[in-house]
Scaffold this motif. Sequence first.
Motif, mmCIF file in Angstrom:
data_model
loop_
_atom_site.group_PDB
_atom_site.id
_atom_site.type_symbol
_atom_site.label_atom_id
_atom_site.label_comp_id
_atom_site.label_asym_id
_atom_site.label_seq_id
_atom_site.Cartn_x
_atom_site.Cartn_y
_atom_site.Cartn_z
ATOM 1 N N PRO A 39 0.813 -1.225 0.000
ATOM 2 C CA PRO A 39 0.000 0.000 0.000
ATOM 3 C C PRO A 39 0.850 1.281 0.000
ATOM 4 N N LEU A 40 2.017 1.213 0.684
ATOM 5 C CA LEU A 40 2.886 2.395 0.699
ATOM 6 C C LEU A 40 3.442 2.683 -0.688
ATOM 7 N N VAL A 41 3.794 1.615 -1.424
ATOM 8 C CA VAL A 41 4.280 1.802 -2.789
ATOM 9 C C VAL A 41 3.192 2.434 -3.656
ATOM 10 N N LEU B 89 2.917 6.083 -3.270
ATOM 11 C CA LEU B 89 3.908 6.827 -4.033
ATOM 12 C C LEU B 89 3.540 6.896 -5.514
ATOM 13 N N LEU B 90 3.012 5.767 -6.040
ATOM 14 C CA LEU B 90 2.680 5.721 -7.458
ATOM 15 C C LEU B 90 1.427 6.538 -7.778
ATOM 16 N N TYR B 91 0.416 6.476 -6.909
ATOM 17 C CA TYR B 91 -0.856 7.142 -7.163
ATOM 18 C C TYR B 91 -1.236 8.030 -5.981
ATOM 19 N N PRO B 92 -0.495 9.126 -5.739
ATOM 20 C CA PRO B 92 -0.802 9.961 -4.572
ATOM 21 C C PRO B 92 -2.145 10.678 -4.683
ATOM 22 N N LEU C 234 -3.054 3.568 6.480
ATOM 23 C CA LEU C 234 -3.588 4.865 6.906
ATOM 24 C C LEU C 234 -2.503 5.942 6.939
ATOM 25 N N VAL C 235 -1.301 5.549 7.419
ATOM 26 C CA VAL C 235 -0.189 6.505 7.442
ATOM 27 C C VAL C 235 0.156 6.948 6.019
ATOM 28 N N GLY C 236 0.229 5.978 5.106
ATOM 29 C CA GLY C 236 0.526 6.308 3.720
ATOM 30 C C GLY C 236 -0.548 7.178 3.093
ATOM 31 N N ALA C 237 -1.828 6.851 3.390
ATOM 32 C CA ALA C 237 -2.925 7.651 2.836
ATOM 33 C C ALA C 237 -2.888 9.075 3.380
ATOM 34 N N TYR C 238 -2.547 9.203 4.684
ATOM 35 C CA TYR C 238 -2.443 10.544 5.258
ATOM 36 C C TYR C 238 -1.317 11.332 4.603
#
Length: 433
Positions: A105-107, A110-113, A156-160
Amino acid sequence: MRITEQAGPRWGPRRKMLLVLAPALLSQYMLDVLAVGPGVWTFVVRLVWALSVALSALRMDEHSPPSMRLHTAFQSTAGSLCFIALVLVTGGGDSVYFHLFPCLPLVLCLLYPQDSLSVALSGALCAAGAAGLLWGAGRPLSQALLWAGMVVTLTLVGAYGASEFRKAQRAENEGRLERARREALETLAISEHRRAHSEKLATIGQLAAGVMHEINNPVAFIGANLDFLEREVLSEQLASREELAEVFRETRIGVERVRQIIGDLKGFSRMDAEEPTECALADVVSDAVRIARLRLQHVARLAVDIPEDLPPVLAVRRRLAQVLLNLLVNAGDALEARGRAGSEVRIIGGCEGSRVVLRVEDNGPGFPPHVLPRLFETFFTTKGPEKGTGLGLALSRELVEQSGGTLVAENRAEGGARLRLEFPVGGSVKAAS
């Protein structure tokens, strides 16, 4: 023979990235061989994953936001399912790839912010996949829930982080647009200022003959007086003191007249940026008339009727004087073209309700019917190139409207043209603002 080149497919940055990613995913089978050894199912999973990415890239329409969202959701879902399958065929809960579940999900962040839905889909699938593989391998439920919680937390951290990135990017774009808008307005203001200055210089150019004549008169008698003084100083017998004093007085008057003409032209042609102030129309008319007489003195009689108790208006005095000078010069050109004795130009001021009215009239031929509707169009003129630029009346209307006034043209019933200027009273303008 005309040859038309056929345009090829337009590859956008997202499509190019995916077409590079597809073979990269397939080539990583070599890492699988090094990590867990060769396996048919591992290669099949890699191949399906690469094909799904390539197919999505080929069918994507980067100019359609709905298509982009659909394909991004498909890539996230297909990628997550392929990764779960890869972990399953390489050892399940004991796979070397199992610990990468929180990273997928973190990747995607980065790819689709810009797409939080795709990240949420991947996070949910990876959390369920990690918990399901551990539960299926007989691991404690607490361990399965712990991994699911880790994946959800990191998602959630990545989405934030992606959300904050979007906000920062949006703020940067808005700031860039605001700077561009401000620069465009500044450029437009400079352009308008220069256009007004050019029209001023064009008007002064039309007055050049009158200016030369007006300056030549005092210069001529100044020269004559200097010749007289030279003869008297060099002669043995000087003239009387009264006669010399009279010569000096006439010379001083001539010098002062030349200085006044030069000062009027210099002040009129200045490009100072001025703020609107309350100004009396009588003073504005006086500024314009002093210069306009240079044009009108051999063409028409100039009459001014401005009541002393006329309320002040809120305007830039120099710009308003430029408007009046433009109108007076135009009237002089029209009367000169008619070439008839008894020509007259009148400036009449008055107050109608809460509006101050100023009329510039002449007894010339008036405006032809086909000219009147186009009178204020930019670059429209009935004069020759040596006299008209087609900017004077258009600019005059703009300058009047900047002061909250109006400028209209009409023909007088008794013959001749009339330019009517209306302004709100200065105090009422300040109260409204």
